[in-house]
Every structure is written in structure tokens, then in C-alpha cells.
Design an enzyme around this catalytic site. Structure first.
Site, PDB file in Angstrom:
ATOM      1  N   ASP A 166      -2.517  -4.897   6.369  1.00  0.00           N
ATOM      2  CA  ASP A 166      -2.625  -3.539   5.804  1.00  0.00           C
ATOM      3  C   ASP A 166      -2.260  -2.451   6.823  1.00  0.00           C
ATOM      4  O   ASP A 166      -2.905  -2.306   7.846  1.00  0.00           O
ATOM      5  CB  ASP A 166      -4.086  -3.369   5.345  1.00  0.00           C
ATOM      6  CG  ASP A 166      -4.417  -1.987   4.818  1.00  0.00           C
ATOM      7  OD1 ASP A 166      -3.499  -1.199   4.529  1.00  0.00           O
ATOM      8  OD2 ASP A 166      -5.630  -1.705   4.681  1.00  0.00           O
TER       9      ASP A 166
ATOM     10  N   HIS B  85      -9.717   1.956   5.084  1.00  0.00           N
ATOM     11  CA  HIS B  85      -8.653   1.205   5.750  1.00  0.00           C
ATOM     12  C   HIS B  85      -8.858   1.190   7.264  1.00  0.00           C
ATOM     13  O   HIS B  85      -9.355   2.154   7.847  1.00  0.00           O
ATOM     14  CB  HIS B  85      -7.289   1.835   5.444  1.00  0.00           C
ATOM     15  CG  HIS B  85      -6.919   1.777   3.997  1.00  0.00           C
ATOM     16  ND1 HIS B  85      -6.304   0.683   3.436  1.00  0.00           N
ATOM     17  CD2 HIS B  85      -7.084   2.660   2.992  1.00  0.00           C
ATOM     18  CE1 HIS B  85      -6.102   0.902   2.142  1.00  0.00           C
ATOM     19  NE2 HIS B  85      -6.569   2.106   1.846  1.00  0.00           N
TER      20      HIS B  85
ATOM     21  N   ASP C 203      -6.325  -4.982   1.431  1.00  0.00           N
ATOM     22  CA  ASP C 203      -6.756  -3.735   2.077  1.00  0.00           C
ATOM     23  C   ASP C 203      -8.066  -4.010   2.801  1.00  0.00           C
ATOM     24  O   ASP C 203      -8.988  -4.572   2.206  1.00  0.00           O
ATOM     25  CB  ASP C 203      -6.999  -2.641   1.026  1.00  0.00           C
ATOM     26  CG  ASP C 203      -5.709  -2.028   0.512  1.00  0.00           C
ATOM     27  OD1 ASP C 203      -4.625  -2.375   1.042  1.00  0.00           O
ATOM     28  OD2 ASP C 203      -5.770  -1.204  -0.414  1.00  0.00           O
TER      29      ASP C 203
ATOM     30  N   HIS D 265      -8.812  -1.990  -7.039  1.00  0.00           N
ATOM     31  CA  HIS D 265      -8.159  -0.674  -7.110  1.00  0.00           C
ATOM     32  C   HIS D 265      -6.876  -0.743  -7.947  1.00  0.00           C
ATOM     33  O   HIS D 265      -6.184  -1.758  -7.937  1.00  0.00           O
ATOM     34  CB  HIS D 265      -7.808  -0.168  -5.699  1.00  0.00           C
ATOM     35  CG  HIS D 265      -8.978   0.439  -4.988  1.00  0.00           C
ATOM     36  ND1 HIS D 265      -9.105   0.410  -3.612  1.00  0.00           N
ATOM     37  CD2 HIS D 265     -10.063   1.120  -5.452  1.00  0.00           C
ATOM     38  CE1 HIS D 265     -10.220   1.040  -3.273  1.00  0.00           C
ATOM     39  NE2 HIS D 265     -10.823   1.474  -4.367  1.00  0.00           N
TER      40      HIS D 265
ATOM     41  N   GLY E 188       6.614  13.767 -16.254  1.00  0.00           N
ATOM     42  CA  GLY E 188       6.162  13.173 -17.503  1.00  0.00           C
ATOM     43  C   GLY E 188       5.875  11.686 -17.419  1.00  0.00           C
ATOM     44  O   GLY E 188       5.582  11.062 -18.430  1.00  0.00           O
TER      45      GLY E 188
END
Lengths: 550, 550
Positions: free
Chosen positions: A191, A365, A158, A70, A43
């Protein structure tokens, strides 16, 4: 004071990226992202870092630097800005996407958004901040070079190293190589997402070419599903469609909105003025002239793609002759939902292409070889892997050690890294936490609530209401029994009747004194019913007895 | 009467394999498997076919033929045998594993288990049944050739074509080729699981060799996790360990039990009499002398491997220098759990190898080229793909069509296929269903109950108890409010107090007559509280008001 670097999220998990840099005079954050809930977070809408740990640094908090648009990098910014009125720095598209989010929280008017260049340099409190462009699966991405009294720090955001990026702006290898030759880089934060992938990531242009071939060869309509933030790829679809005389119908609210944003910011251009096709007109065109571009690549049950596959979409129904393309990653945790939508597409008669069997997706990536290029180029004295599960961070650290970085270390959320005179030391741990967001509540759904939800989901509940006289202990009302998630309506009468008898027997067996103590008789009823359901059904529902004294 | 073939499960899904062959004189089933629940089947232990559809054929039901001992082929046999007292035919290991299951249901005494040879031929009612050996990820697997008045039918079971199988018995290509040259095969039912994989599956021997290299090179202990039914691979571990002077400690109840069964049936042999090491003695040996063989390769939260990674296992705690090997498939739906155990293994200091980065697992199912060999060898007139999701069945059918099989068709669960004079036709659909097994209940947990469980899991519940006087309508008790899965204990007092006020206000606002009608006031309370929680928290808990009249 030394510089303190503290990851608030994203180090030891996928998503919720946020990292604090605090030199005692000024403090800044790189990114404020959210994390999507896993299947244990029942939930929960999403998860954000607990920005409460910033309270001590609030007075010197100079700003939020965003790397790209993002959700796992900008999705918690609204919650940060509610608590701290600080300026937000980002490139045009990043801020454009952030603005959509802030509107939902009525924060768009109040927020101070500062547009930066992808290679801009500016002062932020005691920090000298220099952005540098990086390629990723969304345009307008940057990393940051931070300079302060304690050294030079590079955060990649990223990234991948794409030799022919769609917007013509490659990851800033030249700039970073020059940096390393001119200044000593104290630490690199890089990253780690794809450290387990050998070799190089494929360029985005591959996907454009693959889609172009599909548009050429497909016998009918082509339905392409992807993330609506992948502006480069949307551009690729538009260009390939134009090349093969197809027009493109956009489906999905965020797809329509992001295309509008990208067009208005000049991040996207229409190859032909009439390339976009209103979705309600798609049926009027010959099938070979149509591309449908939609969200729903993760098999979300109410998404446009799923509705199309089930024949429940208002405008588009998948049929024999259609080709469906899932141009996206199978995100871990979503595999079953994705498999389900693929099955429905097949059953509706479509051919289906996806990343496991066709080159219709490439990652945003860096793979291992690109990670090596980054480390080799920046030549940092210290190396801290960022973004990812512990195993990615450990593998990335090992890679840096193999490459001869003098000090490569894994840090997890909350670890305090201190940099002074170019040396790193650990200074304990900040009690960073995470908040579950469920509707309007932030942080009030805790593990306690989730445990209850989990238990209810597995076993259901049985509620008993019994009213006793406070003077005689006689039953005035009940026992009334209500169940949810334990038994079906049909055929459960015997079980309910049996439970009622158990309650009455428990009341009978209890002494006259006990009958006058609701707490005691509640405990007895709970125990007796637990035994009853376990024996009868081998189930252990949550039992909630309410004994009233009147 | 024509032969009727009806899939009861497994065609359109993964698991729950069971297929009926009924020529009107006799009927038989191939396999009676279970399916593991997906994440929408809350609290369900597993899923089985509804064998109730066999009632009409009960009198002529001659037996159950088992292909191999995996749960998705034998796991529902106990439920079938409870309803129908029929003999069960299987090879020694298959029946050995079935016996474990039947013991759990106290059916081991009553069941009539008939051991067959892997190339045995026998009569079953009006059917001539011929077993043929197939290679799979469990030993002692077979497929079946069924002959009756309406033709010759080949069912492959689960298979791959391994040129050097561990037990020396390859899939019966020679037998099947000879069959096709001597008799016309009416229909082939063939395993579709890996139709999306190009090329050939790798032989099991590869894994043995990979493990041998790991055992040689690893600096410390090696912890290998796999399915305990993969007897060949367990043998491979024992042999490789013996070769490199390591001893093997078994962990996990099913691992210990299955090894004992396989040894007693001669399906496994110890390369050295002292190769097995009591797990409690593992710490006494030098690390380089130890292999730990355990269950838990799917990241099950309470499995031995997870406990070892978390440092909570009684005997084995993962530490620096250990190498962990997940020698198994990442089963779709389990990816997050598997990633979690890998992370914990890394954090504990282990090196981790798994199928995504190392050749420590091979599939037991035929890839595309092997599927072509099967079709090309059997040369059937009709082809029906079995075992798998719709997309696998459709792809496998397309493959058969490309290979020139005259009649290749997809059938889904319940589809009635009729064969008469070598021709197939469709004769409608049998209303086959599935039963959810939850504890002792079989089939009483239906979509209705699951919907309740899902709702409770996402939003929790609020229960209200209010007692009113039946004469005056005055409040005699309450409102009492109990919540589960909505709010935390701390900080929720204001929300609860607010809810109480809402209930009192609802009571006040209702007319005197309404107060005397518990049903009406219950509806009003439900509506008011729904609005209250939605506005206050943007949550919609299940609201269960109980209004007593006294």
C-alpha cells in the site's frame, strides 16, 4: 506457464483497486473496487475497471478475494459478479458491507459469499491462499499470502501498523516475519497511499482520547461527522460518550445501517444499553448530554451535516454553543465543499474542529516508517508498490530500492508482470480500461459524451429550427431559436432577435440550390451563428441547427 | 453625516476585495478585485462586485485606492472605471500591473492613474489618506490610514510581518505604533487570510535559501513554477541561479511581461547582465547551468509547466535528471490539477519538490502571532476582520476579543457600518451583488443560466423535432432526434430508435384535437421521453421538443 500478475485498477490512481493473479491453471482477483468521479467526469456516478479483459481467463477464474469493506475495494464487485459467477471470499464485516451493495443490484441471493477467518488458510484452485490481519480505518481487514508453483506473493491490502488497535488485533507482523524466515517471498505488493508522510501514523486510540476530551469540555452538544464505515471510530465515539454521560443520536442512512451491521456481527458493542438516542428525542435532552453522530464529513451538499448547518435538517439545527467535529480526511477534490460546510457551521454559531487544526482524525494508511517495517519484515525479492497516484508508486519504489530490495519496479494498470522460477519479467500490456457508470449505463458514457457534457456546461447551447419548402426553398416555418445555458430569460431578447436575423440573412445569401440542401444550409447557419455569438458575447455555444425540407 | 463603511466584496469569501468609505461629503474605495470562479460557476471567466450600488454615491466618489497588484485587489478596476471616471491611486508596481489589465480593455489611455509613495500622504476629497508600506508576496504593497471627521481608520491590505523583507522595506510597525500613541484609532480592518495558522509566517528569504540549495545540489536542470506576480521570489530565483552559475529561461507570457515591468520600474535587478537565457537556447547549455522559470504552478491544463511535463512544450521537455519545484500554495480547489501535473512530472522522470514536502514556498499573509502584533500595535477601539471566508472572519474577531479590543465585530458583504463620534453602529444592509463575467457579458450570466449549464453538464440533452399538419394533425416530418452528452454515437441507435417510437406513440395516443395544439403535444412528448430515458438508462436528460405546425 509463469504466474501473470496484472493490475486492473488502482495502480496510477486512487481507487478502483483490483489485481489479477493468473498461473494458467487458476486465476483469482484481489479486490474489485470503484473510483469516485473527479470533476472532469460530468454526471458520472462512479468508475469501475473493465472486467471484460478477464474473458480469456473466465474458465479458470476461481474467486474474488476481498481485503476489506471500503468502496474502493468492494464497490465494483456487483459488476464483476454480473459477468462472472465466482465465489467471493472475505471476513464477516467485509461481506456484511458487500451484501448491502449486492442488495441494491438484486444480486444478494445469487452471490456465493464465503466467510473467512482473518488468519485463515484455504485452497483456491491452484493457489494456496493465506489471509493475515491488518489494521486499517475499518475493522476486519486482511492482506493475503498467495502461494503457487511460481513462488510466494504477499499483498498487504490497505494497512497501517497500529501498536494498540481498537479491536486488539494488530497487523500480523509476527506472522510476516516468520514467513520471511521460513520461505523466500518472491514479491511484495504494498500500500503506497501515505508514502509521502514521514514517520509513523498515529494510533486510532488518539482520536478516541481527543473525542473524549471534547465530550468532556464542550459546553453544549457535540456533532461528530465521519465516514460511516469507520466502525472503530464509531465505537470510540460511543465509548467516549458513555464515559461523559452523553447519549448518541445517529444521523444518515448509511450510519444507521452500518452500526446495525457491525453490532449484529459483533464488531461493535454498546457501552451502555441505552447509549443510542433516537434522533427525534435529541432536543428533549440537555445539550451537554447529547452527541450527534452523522455522515457528511466531505461537505456533500445534501448530507445530514450540511442540512444541520443550514438549519434545514428535520431534527437537528446547529446553534450557538454546539461543537462540530469533522473526524475525517479532507479528501482531495472535496476541499471547497468541506470549507463551505465549515463556514455554514461557523455562521450558525458552532465551534468547529477538524484535522487541520486538531487531532480529531488519524489516517488508516501506513506512513513511511511503517512502510519500511513492512519491507524490512517481508524481505521480498521483488517489490511492486500498489494503490495510488504515479508519484506515490515511484516514491515507494525508490524507498524499497534504498532499503536494498533487489528488484523494485513500478507497474501501472494493465502492465503484465510474469513470475517464473522466482524471476520477474514484463510481458507487455493488457488493454485494461475503465467504465463510467451513469445510472443503468455501464461503459456507454465515454470520453465522447463527457466532452459534449463539458462543452455544454461551459457555453450552453443554441438550437435553431427552420423548415424550407423542398420545391421552392422558401421558408415555411421559423427560424425558431431555443437556448439553454447561454443567456438569461430577461434581456436576451435582443440577442435572440439578432440570431434570428442572422439565420434569415444566411438563408437569403445562400443560392437557390443551397436552399434545397438542408446539410449545406445547416453548415452555413452554424458558421454564421458561431461568428455572431462570438462577436456579440465572446461566447461559443454549441449550435444545433435543424433544417427541415418539406 | 456619519462615516459609512460598506464591504462590496471579500468579506465572507476569498477574492473580490473592495470596501467603500463614504462620509457623505466624499466617498472612496479601497481595492476593486476579482474572484476566480469555483467549480459551480460553469463557464464563468471570473466574478466581480456589482459596482451599481455606488450609483447613489457617484457624484462624491473621489477615487480608488489600491493596496497591491494582485488580481483579487485590482482585477475588477477596469469594470469600475467603465462606469465611474475616477482617479486611481497606487504605488508604481501596482499601477504597472493595473496598466496591463486596462490595456486589455482599451482603457489605458483614458484612466487617470496617480502614482503614490509607499509612505505618502495626500488629500482625497474630505479624507486625509496616508499610505504605509506592508510586506506581502508581491512588492510595493501598502495599507492605508484614513482620517475624516468621524475618526481614524486603518486598513492593512494584505500583509505579513517579515523581519528581513527582500526589498528592505518592512511592514510599517514603527509608524503604526507611533500612530496609536499619538491618535486614537477608531477602527482597524485587518487581513484574516491566515488566522488559522499558528505562530509566525516564514520570511521570504527562507525560500531564496531553499532554492539556492536546490540549485547547488540538483544533478540537472531545475524547473521552478510560481505565480508571475511574485516579483520578490523571481528576484530570489535570479540571485540564487547567479550564485550557482546557472542561467534562467523565462516561460509563460505573464512571467515575461511581469519581469519586464518590474525591471523597468526598478523593483527587480539582474544579478548578472546575461542571467536571462532565451528559452530556445536552453537546450544548448549543459543541464546543470539551466533554471527554467515558468507559470503553471496550479496545474492549469494548458500552462507551460503542464506542457513540459507532457512533452508537448515547444522548447522544454521534462526528462530524467530534472528537478521540478512548485514554489507556490496549493490553492483550494486546484489540488487535483496540481496532483495531476506532479504525477506527469514524476512519470517523465523528474524529482518534484513542493510546499507539502519542502520549504519552497512561504505565505504572504500574517499568521496568528503577526495578527496579534498588528492588533496590539494599532490598539483600535473597533475591529473588523477583512478578506476571507466567514470562518476566518469569526476566528479573527474572536482573537481580537481575546486581546481586549473593546468592540470586535464580523461584517459581511453589504453590511453598513456607521461611525459617528467614535462609535460604531449597524445601519442595515446594502443589496450588494456579484456579476459573473463570461466573455463580453457582465452580469447576464445569472444563477438561472448556471443552473441550465449544470443540468446540461450532468445529464446532456435530447432535442426532438416533429412537424405536424395544422389541418389534419398528420406527421409531415420527423420525429428527428438529436442528443448531446447523453449517449455515445456507437450503440445508441437502439435508444434513439426507441425514443422515436415513443414520440410517434405519444402522437398516436393524443386525440385529434391535441395534435393540433403544439404546446400540448410538446408537453406530452417531454413527459413520455423523460419516463423513457429514466427507465431505460436511469438518466434524466434535458428534453427539448419542438413541434411545428404547418
Amino acid at each position: 506457464m509463469p504466474l501473470r500478475v496484472v493490475p486492473l485498477g488502482g495502480l496510477g490512481e486512487i481507487g478502483m483497486n483490483s489485481m489479477l493473479f493468473d498461473d494458467g491453471e487458476s486465476a483469482l482477483l484481489i479486490d474489485a473496487g470503484l473510483m469516485f468521479p473527479d470533476d472532469t467526469m460530468l454526471g458520472v456516478d462512479f468508475v469501475i475497471p473493465d472486467f471484460g479483459v478477464l474473458r480469456e481467463a473466465a474458465a479458470r477464474l476461481a474467486g474474488l478475494l476481498l481485503t476489506h469493506g471500503h468502496e474502493d475495494h468492494i464497490g465494483a464487485a456487483a459488476y464483476l459478479l454480473k459477468e462472472y459467477d465466482i465465489p467471493v471470499y472475505g471476513t464477516p464485516l467485509t461481506l456484511g458491507l458487500l451484501r448491502h451493495r449486492l442488495e441494491e443490484y438484486d444480486l444478494d441471493g445469487a452471490a456465493r459469499l464465503v466467510t473467512i477467518e482473518r488468519a485463515g488458510r484455504f485452497r483456491l484452485g491452484s493457489f494456496d491462499v493465506e489471509a493475515f490481519p491488518v489494521c486499517h480505518s475499518i475493522p476486519d481487514g486482511v492482506g493475503y499470502i498467495l502461494r503457487c508453483g511460481d513462488g510466494v506473493f504477499v499483498h498487504t491490502g490497505d494497512f497501517k501498523i497500529d501498536p494498540r488497535p481498537p479491536d486488539g488485533v494488530p497487523t500480523a507482523v509476527t506472522r510476516l516475519a516468520r514467513l520471511a524466515s521460513e520461505e523466500k517471498v518472491t514479491a511484495l505488493f504494498s500500500d503506497s497511499t501515505n508514502v509521502e508522510r514521514e514517520g509513523y501514523s498515529l494510533p486510532e486510540a488518539f482520536v478516541g482520547e481527543a473525542l473524549s476530551e471534547i465530550f468532556e469540555g464542550a459546553p453544549g452538544r457535540v456533532i461528530v461527522a465521519m465516514f460511516s464505515s469507520n466502525i472503530h471510530r464509531i465505537q470510540g465515539v460511543l465509548s467516549a460518550a458513555a464515559r461523559h454521560g452523553r447519549r448518541v443520536a445517529l444521523c444518515g442512512r448509511s450510519m444507521v445501517r452500518n452500526v446495525a451491521t457491525a453490532l449484529s456481527l459483533g464488531c461493535m458493542r454498546l457501552p451502555r444499553p441505552d447509549i443510542l438516542l433516537p434522533v427525534e428525542e435529541a432536543e428533549a435532552l440537555p445539550d451537554r448530554k447529547v452527541v450527534v453522530l452523522t455522515t457528511g464529513s466531505q461537505g456533500e451538499p445534501r448530507s445530514a451535516l450540511t442540512l444541520m448547518a443550514l438549519g434545514e435538517h428535520k431534527h437537528i439545527r446547529v446553534r450557538e454553543g454546539d461543537t462540530a467535529v469533522l473526524s475525517s480526511k479532507f479528501i482531495p477534490g472535496n476541499e471547497r465543499a468541506i470549507a463551505s460546510v465549515i463556514n455554514h457551521l461557523f455562521l450558525a454559531g458552532a465551534e468547529v474542529l477538524h484535522e487541520k487544526i486538531s487531532e480529531v482524525h488519524v489516517s488508516g494508511h501506513a506512513s513511511r516508517e511503517e512502510l519500511k517495517i513492512m519491507i524490512g519484515m517481508v524481505k521480498p525479492d521483488h517489490f511492486i508498490p500498489v494503490h495510488g497516484d504515479p508519484r506515490f508508486l515511484i516514491r515507494h519504489r525508490n524507498l524499497a530500492r534504498e532499503m536494498g530490495v533487489p528488484h523494485a519496479e513500478v507497474a501501472l494498470n494493465g502492465d503484465i508482470l510474469e513470475f517464473a522460477d522466482g524471476k520477474m519479467s514484463r510481458a507487455g500490456k493488457l488493454a485494461v480500461g475503465r467504465f463510467f457508470v451513469d445510472g443503468k449505463g455501464v461503459g456507454d458514457v465515454e470520453s465522447f459524451v463527457l466532452k459534449d457534457r463539458y462543452q455544454l456546461s461551459q457555453v450552453g447551447m443554441v438550437m435553431v429550427v427552420l423548415a424550407l419548402s423542398s420545391t421552392t426553398g422558401e421558408i415555411l416555418y421559423g427560424p425558431d431559436i431555443v437556448t439553454r445555458g447561454v443567456l438569461t430569460e430577461n434581456g436576451s431578447e435582443a440577442s435572440i432577435e439578432g440570431a434570428r436575423e442572422i439565420v434569415v440573412r444566411t438563408w437569403e445569401d445562400s443560392g437557390v440550390e443551397a436552399r434545397k440542401d438542408p446539410a449545406e444550409i445547416q453548415t452555413d447557419i452554424r458558421r454564421a451563428l458561431r461568428r455572431y455569438f462570438n462577436k456579440r458575447l465572446e461566447r461559443k455555444p454549441v449550435i444545433l441547427p435543424v433544417v427541415l425540407e418539406l
